[in-house]
Design a protein around this motif. Sequence first.
Motif, PDB file in Angstrom:
ATOM      1  N   ALA A 160     -18.513 -39.593   5.826  1.00  0.00           N
ATOM      2  CA  ALA A 160     -19.923 -39.383   5.515  1.00  0.00           C
ATOM      3  C   ALA A 160     -20.347 -38.010   6.043  1.00  0.00           C
ATOM      4  O   ALA A 160     -19.667 -37.418   6.894  1.00  0.00           O
ATOM      5  N   TYR A 161     -21.466 -37.517   5.516  1.00  0.00           N
ATOM      6  CA  TYR A 161     -22.007 -36.226   5.931  1.00  0.00           C
ATOM      7  C   TYR A 161     -23.409 -36.427   6.496  1.00  0.00           C
ATOM      8  O   TYR A 161     -24.190 -37.239   5.982  1.00  0.00           O
ATOM      9  N   ALA A 162     -23.719 -35.686   7.560  1.00  0.00           N
ATOM     10  CA  ALA A 162     -25.079 -35.613   8.087  1.00  0.00           C
ATOM     11  C   ALA A 162     -25.569 -34.182   7.873  1.00  0.00           C
ATOM     12  O   ALA A 162     -24.840 -33.219   8.135  1.00  0.00           O
ATOM     13  N   ALA A 163     -26.809 -34.022   7.393  1.00  0.00           N
ATOM     14  CA  ALA A 163     -27.338 -32.699   7.070  1.00  0.00           C
ATOM     15  C   ALA A 163     -28.716 -32.512   7.689  1.00  0.00           C
ATOM     16  O   ALA A 163     -29.526 -33.437   7.715  1.00  0.00           O
ATOM     17  N   PHE A 164     -28.967 -31.298   8.203  1.00  0.00           N
ATOM     18  CA  PHE A 164     -30.281 -30.948   8.730  1.00  0.00           C
ATOM     19  C   PHE A 164     -30.394 -29.426   8.785  1.00  0.00           C
ATOM     20  O   PHE A 164     -29.426 -28.699   8.505  1.00  0.00           O
ATOM     21  N   ILE A 165     -31.571 -28.940   9.143  1.00  0.00           N
ATOM     22  CA  ILE A 165     -31.854 -27.514   9.235  1.00  0.00           C
ATOM     23  C   ILE A 165     -32.106 -27.134  10.695  1.00  0.00           C
ATOM     24  O   ILE A 165     -32.765 -27.873  11.424  1.00  0.00           O
ATOM     25  N   ILE A 166     -31.560 -25.997  11.135  1.00  0.00           N
ATOM     26  CA  ILE A 166     -31.951 -25.394  12.410  1.00  0.00           C
ATOM     27  C   ILE A 166     -32.780 -24.149  12.076  1.00  0.00           C
ATOM     28  O   ILE A 166     -32.295 -23.236  11.408  1.00  0.00           O
ATOM     29  N   ARG A 167     -34.015 -24.121  12.563  1.00  0.00           N
ATOM     30  CA  ARG A 167     -34.912 -23.001  12.249  1.00  0.00           C
ATOM     31  C   ARG A 167     -35.067 -22.111  13.487  1.00  0.00           C
ATOM     32  O   ARG A 167     -35.324 -22.580  14.587  1.00  0.00           O
ATOM     33  N   CYS A 168     -34.904 -20.806  13.289  1.00  0.00           N
ATOM     34  CA  CYS A 168     -35.040 -19.830  14.375  1.00  0.00           C
ATOM     35  C   CYS A 168     -36.011 -18.727  13.963  1.00  0.00           C
ATOM     36  O   CYS A 168     -36.002 -18.273  12.805  1.00  0.00           O
ATOM     37  N   GLU A 169     -36.808 -18.247  14.911  1.00  0.00           N
ATOM     38  CA  GLU A 169     -37.723 -17.136  14.644  1.00  0.00           C
ATOM     39  C   GLU A 169     -36.994 -15.805  14.636  1.00  0.00           C
ATOM     40  O   GLU A 169     -37.420 -14.851  13.978  1.00  0.00           O
ATOM     41  N   THR A 170     -35.891 -15.728  15.382  1.00  0.00           N
ATOM     42  CA  THR A 170     -35.057 -14.524  15.429  1.00  0.00           C
ATOM     43  C   THR A 170     -33.598 -14.952  15.420  1.00  0.00           C
ATOM     44  O   THR A 170     -33.285 -16.115  15.703  1.00  0.00           O
ATOM     45  N   PRO A 171     -32.676 -14.073  15.129  1.00  0.00           N
ATOM     46  CA  PRO A 171     -31.257 -14.414  15.256  1.00  0.00           C
ATOM     47  C   PRO A 171     -30.958 -14.857  16.696  1.00  0.00           C
ATOM     48  O   PRO A 171     -31.357 -14.181  17.640  1.00  0.00           O
ATOM     49  N   ARG A 172     -30.290 -15.991  16.878  1.00  0.00           N
ATOM     50  CA  ARG A 172     -30.052 -16.543  18.209  1.00  0.00           C
ATOM     51  C   ARG A 172     -28.642 -17.099  18.313  1.00  0.00           C
ATOM     52  O   ARG A 172     -27.995 -17.427  17.320  1.00  0.00           O
ATOM     53  N   THR A 173     -28.185 -17.234  19.555  1.00  0.00           N
ATOM     54  CA  THR A 173     -26.981 -18.008  19.865  1.00  0.00           C
ATOM     55  C   THR A 173     -27.427 -19.290  20.551  1.00  0.00           C
ATOM     56  O   THR A 173     -28.237 -19.254  21.477  1.00  0.00           O
ATOM     57  N   LYS A 222     -32.421 -36.234  16.160  1.00  0.00           N
ATOM     58  CA  LYS A 222     -32.676 -37.640  15.865  1.00  0.00           C
ATOM     59  C   LYS A 222     -32.940 -37.889  14.383  1.00  0.00           C
ATOM     60  O   LYS A 222     -33.139 -39.032  13.982  1.00  0.00           O
ATOM     61  N   GLU A 223     -33.017 -36.835  13.598  1.00  0.00           N
ATOM     62  CA  GLU A 223     -33.284 -36.985  12.163  1.00  0.00           C
ATOM     63  C   GLU A 223     -32.208 -36.250  11.384  1.00  0.00           C
ATOM     64  O   GLU A 223     -31.935 -35.076  11.642  1.00  0.00           O
ATOM     65  N   CYS A 224     -31.587 -36.952  10.451  1.00  0.00           N
ATOM     66  CA  CYS A 224     -30.582 -36.348   9.573  1.00  0.00           C
ATOM     67  C   CYS A 224     -30.702 -36.973   8.190  1.00  0.00           C
ATOM     68  O   CYS A 224     -31.117 -38.133   8.051  1.00  0.00           O
ATOM     69  N   LEU A 225     -30.325 -36.197   7.185  1.00  0.00           N
ATOM     70  CA  LEU A 225     -30.134 -36.740   5.845  1.00  0.00           C
ATOM     71  C   LEU A 225     -28.657 -37.098   5.739  1.00  0.00           C
ATOM     72  O   LEU A 225     -27.793 -36.251   5.965  1.00  0.00           O
ATOM     73  N   VAL A 226     -28.351 -38.358   5.446  1.00  0.00           N
ATOM     74  CA  VAL A 226     -26.977 -38.843   5.459  1.00  0.00           C
ATOM     75  C   VAL A 226     -26.520 -39.099   4.032  1.00  0.00           C
ATOM     76  O   VAL A 226     -27.228 -39.737   3.239  1.00  0.00           O
ATOM     77  N   VAL A 227     -25.318 -38.621   3.709  1.00  0.00           N
ATOM     78  CA  VAL A 227     -24.751 -38.785   2.368  1.00  0.00           C
ATOM     79  C   VAL A 227     -23.352 -39.372   2.510  1.00  0.00           C
ATOM     80  O   VAL A 227     -22.522 -38.870   3.270  1.00  0.00           O
TER      81      VAL A 227
END
Length: 806
Positions: free
Chosen positions: A123-136, A40-45
């Motif tokens: 346009a571009y939408a940008a965000f971060i996905i944070r993981c504690e371990t490598p995941r699929t 629901k949150e993105c940085l849009v450029v």
Amino acid sequence: MNGKYVFFVWVCSICFFNSGHGNTLNLPVMVPADEGVDVKECLVVGAFNLGGDGDYNGVDFLKSIGSSETVRTGQAFLQDLLKMPEDRARKMVYQGHSEFLDFDYLYKYTFEYDNERKLRRVAYAAFIIRCETPRTAWMLLGSAGALRVIINGEDVLHIDTDRKMSIYGEALQVDLNKGDNFVLVKVPKKDTVWGLRIHLSLGESEALATALMDQLSYQKYLLRKNLFFSSKEPIQIVPRGAPLVDMEGRIQSLGGLEVGAIEKQSVKWLQGGVQDGLYEVILNLSGGAFHERFLIGNPLAMLDNVVKEIDKVLSHKKYYAHLNIIKKRLQISREDYIKRFGDSDIPKKLTGRGWQRRFIQELWDGEQALLDIEAGKEPFKHRPGLHLRGFVSGIDGNLESYRIYVPSTYSETGKQLPLLVLFPTATSAAQPFIDSPYIRDYDFADRMSALAEKNGVILLWPGYRKQPDGNLCETAHLGEVLESLKGDYNYDERRVVLMGACSGAAMAMDAVADWPGRFAGLAFLNPEFVLDQTMPEKVMSQFLRRKEFRNWYMQKRGVSSFLHSKSPDVFIINDGGDLGHGDLHASRSFERRAKQADAPVDLQLRPKTEAQHLGAWDELMQWAVEQRRGDRGGILHRMRHNNMQDALTEQFVVVQGTAGFSDENRQINEIVDKIKEEWSKVCFGPCRVAKDHELRDEDLSNMNLVLVGNASANGIWKKLEKRLGVEIAEDCIRWGTHTWNGRGLAIQLVVPAPDNNSRKIVLIGGHNLSVSRFGTLNLLRDGWFKCAVWGEGDLESPDLIEVISE
């Protein structure tokens, strides 16, 4: 990491420039979970101008602002944005806060035009996905256009072809690193929907359930196609926008017999084989059931058989209209099928998924009705589901149609449900409703049906009699539809709400003006409030010099009536649509006028929340369910008007004179033929015509009459002459206190029927019919007046001597 949540953690929150701008750029961080999370949150450029036919994939638009699509971290991306000139950054960088990112709304609809064509934008939408371990993880994506996804500077999804917007059109499995993974989604503009929706999940079952539950349609997209030409053809379960995982479910026939099961991702038939016919796949998932219909066999042969069987039972008079509408629609679909695929047993290529689903829906409706009739059940009344229905119009005897969705919660003896009436737009109604874009667009009807099911309402598409232009005939048609519907379904007549988008809203406003106190509310999306009259230029030019006509033509009948009566309540959602198509200016102007009149109007400006505005339609339906009209007591009647148009919105017959000399009768025949021709042009069917000696006595008092000729050439005119108050002489015409002198005069006049003042008589004639000229004989469209007197003039443009309005 259980629970559905989003960490509003900001990577490198940077004060935008050190120049006192004060804005802070935030790159949001998402933490995926087994239960899934909506982005629901993105940085849009953006927006970057691609040009009419530019190479979307071959251009790295971020280079123009000092960055790149290959940037690997959010930190580096934000540092690049920090270097942008402040005035440019103000126009291009936004914080997006919505489950559905509406880029049109963010960029305030500042479209550029090139030869009246919108340039494509990106346009571009940008965000971060944070993981504690490598995941699929699974990433569900919904967008129109050729979507591209870049994670940590590398392409992970690259779609070359444009597509229509759907909630989730792609299910992408991505490998994520430990720590922060920087995501860029590149979204080009296509058509009228420019947006993005993303869902993240670590669980494949959750991702599958989310994709299906969030599909906008009532009938879900579970299969790759819907037409199968043999039971030997493998049938794969491929839910749209969902991961391909093992699934459970069953297959049942139209009659409800279980004939197969789902194993992994394929249909397995039970022993004994499968006959050609209509079937339904039902997928069981997370305590819910999702279904889609399909056909096995030769579609044309199956359709022809249904039509043949319908012909056998058309003797059931009470089923006549409904069965004939189904038959007519099937015949239209047959022609469509041959145009698309030819008449071979197996076409080389199947196209048009929505078309396939509609074809099967129409076959299903016909087959189900036939099965019910054979079993001695009622085939049409009180039946839930999406249906086409018909009735014979009392106005002219033509077969008319409407479409209806009745939710599964409906019961003949249960609580009465609200009725929501969805009007068409005027510009798309240039052909009969049964063959119109509204019937052809099954996808939208299916999606609106899903909303009606969710909100527990009956949804009605009433169709139209003629291409809508604010004519009184539209309200007369609506009245006939509601009366026909009342015979088949038990809806709450105090909770009828009119809905419309664009010019459909103007039709609803006019209906309220013509039928005051009848409706409980008005709910509009991107409305226009006035319909353009479709009177031809030659006809209009004859009236324009008349003040009465200019007043009639320019009046905003529905709006003025609403502002005067302050009823019913109006709810408007506007997402800033294009100019001329429900533009925001029109909504705000209406709101201002309503406030000045202290009329109840609630205007809400919204970004889109779903494809095809369905989020807005959902909100409008939720509002409509709560509306209830006040008790005015007694029967609510339509407003009556003493003009030609109104006289032709009740049961009428054109009476052809036969009592004159052969030349007179021939001239009358020509006038009647022209009236018939003009009626068919606008109403897509003939009107009733009877010779004067054929008319029954009961018709004289119970029907509106259109008398053509004069008292010497038309037997009915002669019979009523002394009570009509009209005298046509060789050198003048007299009516009441009016006298018009001259030879070759012709008159069109509405008077009360002598034997029944609730009925009307239309007179069309003159003393010498060989020289009589009429400026128009399309009186349903052009007959705004009560009386018009014409001189000889030339054949195309006779002189308008005088016109009298109501």
